[in-house]
Write a protein that holds these residues in place. Sequence first.
Motif, PDB file in Angstrom:
ATOM      1  N   GLN A  48       0.840  -1.198   0.000  1.00  6.33           N
ATOM      2  CA  GLN A  48       0.000   0.000   0.000  1.00  6.33           C
ATOM      3  C   GLN A  48       0.875   1.247   0.000  1.00  6.33           C
ATOM      4  O   GLN A  48       1.914   1.293   0.659  1.00  6.33           O
ATOM      5  CB  GLN A  48      -0.889  -0.002   1.241  1.00  6.33           C
ATOM      6  N   PRO A  49       0.480   2.295  -0.735  1.00 10.66           N
ATOM      7  CA  PRO A  49       1.240   3.557  -0.683  1.00 10.66           C
ATOM      8  C   PRO A  49       1.318   4.078   0.747  1.00 10.66           C
ATOM      9  O   PRO A  49       0.323   4.130   1.468  1.00 10.66           O
ATOM     10  CB  PRO A  49       0.419   4.493  -1.583  1.00 10.66           C
ATOM     11  N   GLN A  50       2.514   4.442   1.156  1.00 15.12           N
ATOM     12  CA  GLN A  50       2.743   4.898   2.525  1.00 15.12           C
ATOM     13  C   GLN A  50       2.978   6.399   2.529  1.00 15.12           C
ATOM     14  O   GLN A  50       3.708   6.928   1.681  1.00 15.12           O
ATOM     15  CB  GLN A  50       3.960   4.179   3.126  1.00 15.12           C
ATOM     16  N   ASN A  51       2.376   7.076   3.507  1.00 18.63           N
ATOM     17  CA  ASN A  51       2.615   8.506   3.665  1.00 18.63           C
ATOM     18  C   ASN A  51       2.723   8.817   5.156  1.00 18.63           C
ATOM     19  O   ASN A  51       2.701   7.910   6.000  1.00 18.63           O
ATOM     20  CB  ASN A  51       1.521   9.339   2.988  1.00 18.63           C
ATOM     21  N   GLU A  52       2.820  10.090   5.473  1.00 23.26           N
ATOM     22  CA  GLU A  52       3.042  10.471   6.869  1.00 23.26           C
ATOM     23  C   GLU A  52       1.866  10.094   7.773  1.00 23.26           C
ATOM     24  O   GLU A  52       2.059   9.748   8.927  1.00 23.26           O
ATOM     25  CB  GLU A  52       3.309  11.978   6.949  1.00 23.26           C
ATOM     26  N   SER A  53       0.652  10.175   7.244  1.00 22.46           N
ATOM     27  CA  SER A  53      -0.518   9.885   8.083  1.00 22.46           C
ATOM     28  C   SER A  53      -0.829   8.399   8.175  1.00 22.46           C
ATOM     29  O   SER A  53      -1.692   7.989   8.948  1.00 22.46           O
ATOM     30  CB  SER A  53      -1.747  10.615   7.528  1.00 22.46           C
ATOM     31  N   CYS A  54      -0.163   7.581   7.376  1.00 21.65           N
ATOM     32  CA  CYS A  54      -0.358   6.119   7.383  1.00 21.65           C
ATOM     33  C   CYS A  54      -1.788   5.732   6.989  1.00 21.65           C
ATOM     34  O   CYS A  54      -2.259   4.658   7.308  1.00 21.65           O
ATOM     35  CB  CYS A  54      -0.032   5.545   8.764  1.00 21.65           C
ATOM     36  N   LEU A  55      -2.479   6.638   6.307  1.00 22.58           N
ATOM     37  CA  LEU A  55      -3.853   6.368   5.904  1.00 22.58           C
ATOM     38  C   LEU A  55      -4.016   6.771   4.442  1.00 22.58           C
ATOM     39  O   LEU A  55      -3.781   7.927   4.080  1.00 22.58           O
ATOM     40  CB  LEU A  55      -4.836   7.154   6.776  1.00 22.58           C
ATOM     41  N   GLN A  56      -4.370   5.816   3.619  1.00 19.63           N
ATOM     42  CA  GLN A  56      -4.534   6.047   2.184  1.00 19.63           C
ATOM     43  C   GLN A  56      -5.999   6.337   1.874  1.00 19.63           C
ATOM     44  O   GLN A  56      -6.891   5.578   2.253  1.00 19.63           O
ATOM     45  CB  GLN A  56      -4.072   4.818   1.395  1.00 19.63           C
ATOM     46  N   LEU A  57      -6.252   7.443   1.186  1.00 26.50           N
ATOM     47  CA  LEU A  57      -7.607   7.829   0.818  1.00 26.50           C
ATOM     48  C   LEU A  57      -7.985   7.177  -0.510  1.00 26.50           C
ATOM     49  O   LEU A  57      -7.274   7.309  -1.505  1.00 26.50           O
ATOM     50  CB  LEU A  57      -7.712   9.346   0.708  1.00 26.50           C
ATOM     51  N   ILE A  58      -9.113   6.471  -0.505  1.00 31.78           N
ATOM     52  CA  ILE A  58      -9.638   5.828  -1.707  1.00 31.78           C
ATOM     53  C   ILE A  58     -10.954   6.502  -2.047  1.00 31.78           C
ATOM     54  O   ILE A  58     -11.916   6.448  -1.266  1.00 31.78           O
ATOM     55  CB  ILE A  58      -9.857   4.319  -1.501  1.00 31.78           C
ATOM     56  N   ASP A  89      -0.909   7.049  -6.076  1.00 28.14           N
ATOM     57  CA  ASP A  89       0.338   6.409  -5.665  1.00 28.14           C
ATOM     58  C   ASP A  89       1.475   7.223  -6.293  1.00 28.14           C
ATOM     59  O   ASP A  89       1.816   7.065  -7.466  1.00 28.14           O
ATOM     60  CB  ASP A  89       0.373   4.958  -6.147  1.00 28.14           C
ATOM     61  N   GLU A  90       2.035   8.151  -5.497  1.00 27.98           N
ATOM     62  CA  GLU A  90       3.023   9.097  -6.025  1.00 27.98           C
ATOM     63  C   GLU A  90       4.273   8.402  -6.535  1.00 27.98           C
ATOM     64  O   GLU A  90       4.962   8.933  -7.417  1.00 27.98           O
ATOM     65  CB  GLU A  90       3.388  10.102  -4.936  1.00 27.98           C
ATOM     66  N   GLU A  91       4.575   7.233  -6.014  1.00 35.05           N
ATOM     67  CA  GLU A  91       5.787   6.540  -6.448  1.00 35.05           C
ATOM     68  C   GLU A  91       5.639   5.885  -7.812  1.00 35.05           C
ATOM     69  O   GLU A  91       6.603   5.340  -8.351  1.00 35.05           O
ATOM     70  CB  GLU A  91       6.180   5.506  -5.393  1.00 35.05           C
ATOM     71  N   LEU A  92       4.415   5.898  -8.350  1.00 38.95           N
ATOM     72  CA  LEU A  92       4.202   5.387  -9.698  1.00 38.95           C
ATOM     73  C   LEU A  92       4.122   6.511 -10.726  1.00 38.95           C
ATOM     74  O   LEU A  92       3.804   6.251 -11.894  1.00 38.95           O
ATOM     75  CB  LEU A  92       2.911   4.556  -9.744  1.00 38.95           C
ATOM     76  N   ALA A  93       4.376   7.747 -10.328  1.00 35.71           N
ATOM     77  CA  ALA A  93       4.370   8.873 -11.269  1.00 35.71           C
ATOM     78  C   ALA A  93       5.636   8.851 -12.122  1.00 35.71           C
ATOM     79  O   ALA A  93       6.657   8.249 -11.761  1.00 35.71           O
ATOM     80  CB  ALA A  93       4.251  10.184 -10.509  1.00 35.71           C
ATOM     81  N   GLY A 178      -5.452   3.365  13.008  1.00 34.31           N
ATOM     82  CA  GLY A 178      -5.170   4.604  12.287  1.00 34.31           C
ATOM     83  C   GLY A 178      -4.447   4.421  10.982  1.00 34.31           C
ATOM     84  O   GLY A 178      -4.174   5.404  10.280  1.00 34.31           O
ATOM     85  N   CYS A 179      -4.104   3.203  10.614  1.00 35.63           N
ATOM     86  CA  CYS A 179      -3.453   2.927   9.338  1.00 35.63           C
ATOM     87  C   CYS A 179      -4.391   2.115   8.461  1.00 35.63           C
ATOM     88  O   CYS A 179      -5.316   1.461   8.943  1.00 35.63           O
ATOM     89  CB  CYS A 179      -2.142   2.159   9.544  1.00 35.63           C
ATOM     90  N   GLY A 180      -4.121   2.157   7.163  1.00 31.55           N
ATOM     91  CA  GLY A 180      -4.952   1.390   6.243  1.00 31.55           C
ATOM     92  C   GLY A 180      -5.526   2.284   5.155  1.00 31.55           C
ATOM     93  O   GLY A 180      -4.831   3.129   4.590  1.00 31.55           O
ATOM     94  N   THR A 181      -6.803   2.096   4.882  1.00 30.70           N
ATOM     95  CA  THR A 181      -7.461   2.849   3.811  1.00 30.70           C
ATOM     96  C   THR A 181      -8.766   3.445   4.315  1.00 30.70           C
ATOM     97  O   THR A 181      -9.429   2.881   5.192  1.00 30.70           O
ATOM     98  CB  THR A 181      -7.752   1.942   2.595  1.00 30.70           C
ATOM     99  N   GLU A 182      -9.123   4.584   3.738  1.00 31.52           N
ATOM    100  CA  GLU A 182     -10.373   5.266   4.072  1.00 31.52           C
ATOM    101  C   GLU A 182     -11.131   5.542   2.792  1.00 31.52           C
ATOM    102  O   GLU A 182     -10.560   6.016   1.802  1.00 31.52           O
ATOM    103  CB  GLU A 182     -10.092   6.572   4.803  1.00 31.52           C
TER     104      GLU A 182
END
Length: 426
Positions: A48-58, A89-93, A178-182
């Motif tokens: 999963q894409p990781q960021n500072e908040s540890c929560l990926q918005l879908i 997913d910024e790392e796929l840009a 607090g981690c995962g997807t929203e």
Amino acid sequence: MLRFLTKSLWRAALLLSLLTVGCESAESACRTRRCLAQMLIDKEYLSQPQNESCLQLIRVPFMEYQTLSVDTKNLRLISRLQASLVWIDEELAWDTSVYPFDEVVLPVSKIWTPELHVTNGIITNMKHSSHDLLLSSNGTVRHTVTINAEIGCEVNMFNYPFAADSCPVAIQAWTAEGCGTELLLGDLKNVGDSHGDWQTEHVFYARIINRNDRSYIMVQLRIKYLNPFITLFLPSILIVLADVISFALPLGGGERNCFKVTLVLSFTMFLIILNNEIPGDGHCSPIIRTHFCICLVFLVFSMLVSMVLTGIATEGSILSLCCTKRSAPKRTANEEEKADEETKADISVVPLDTSEEHTRMLRKVVNFLEDLGAQQLKRERYQKIAKRIDEIFFWLYLIFGSMYFLAMTYVMVHYTCSVNHFDFWY
């Protein structure tokens, strides 16, 4: 020797320059979409894409909901959902100056994709609508998934066949501490709103108060009552109506009793045959089960009353009929003793005159006719009593039966039985 070394160095320099030019030409040639896709695939970003908040918005900009069927026996809702998913997913840009393309197609299995599930689903099966997905140059991924779910929903069947209720379909993605997807839900459309005996009236998004991670689709269902009304409720009305009309048959002869026994047996077979068609039990079990029991009680009670009135019309009562049958052999024995005594008296006494003989015979005929007339009057009196009771019972049966069916229909249509559909969340 020096000449040999000089030639070797020149050869090495020439080969190195050729390799450099070949690599540059190869790099300049591999700038197609497929090379771009291969470059992204080689990164193997399956997490999963990781960021500072540890929560990926879908984002779910559009979702289609469809009710496939409603299992009233096991109280389950079978649904199908198709959702469009968008995430970044910024790392796929990639740099569009190197690869001058805004979009590229990638295999689903080569990058991370979110997984949706139905929280209150007994069986949930999520499938990718396609083996490929669309990736933009800024890292935006677009994909579509299909979810087939069998949801345990205790639909309020108390008012069956006039049942209507709402059933939640809890759509969620994985989250933990607090981690995962929203999920960010967008538009919702109901397709195919009528299947079988049930109709989907309306669907809309809702959310538990103060819980952003508990979103659901509220599905409002209503049964199309015409088919179950004709096959279940109407036959019971007609059978009880036929039992009421059977009071027009005479008490004597047994025609009425035979007809009522036939109605009771027919209604019993009707319940046995339709046992699998009646919805299953639950917190709000169908009141139509109680209705069938009451109708059966009506039919059996009417049959028993008819049998008792037949006995009253014949012998005055069932008890007198039994006493008559028991006392009949004693009367026969007494008559035989009297006949023997008369025979003995006739043998020992001098024969009477002819006029006295005729008088005695006439007296016997008169006594016989008087007894026959008395029995006829008694039978007519019994028949009048039975007929009077029969008329009273008919009107009571008609009035209470009509009141019962009106009250039962009102309860089936208007009464509401409350069910907690969110007991799967705690």
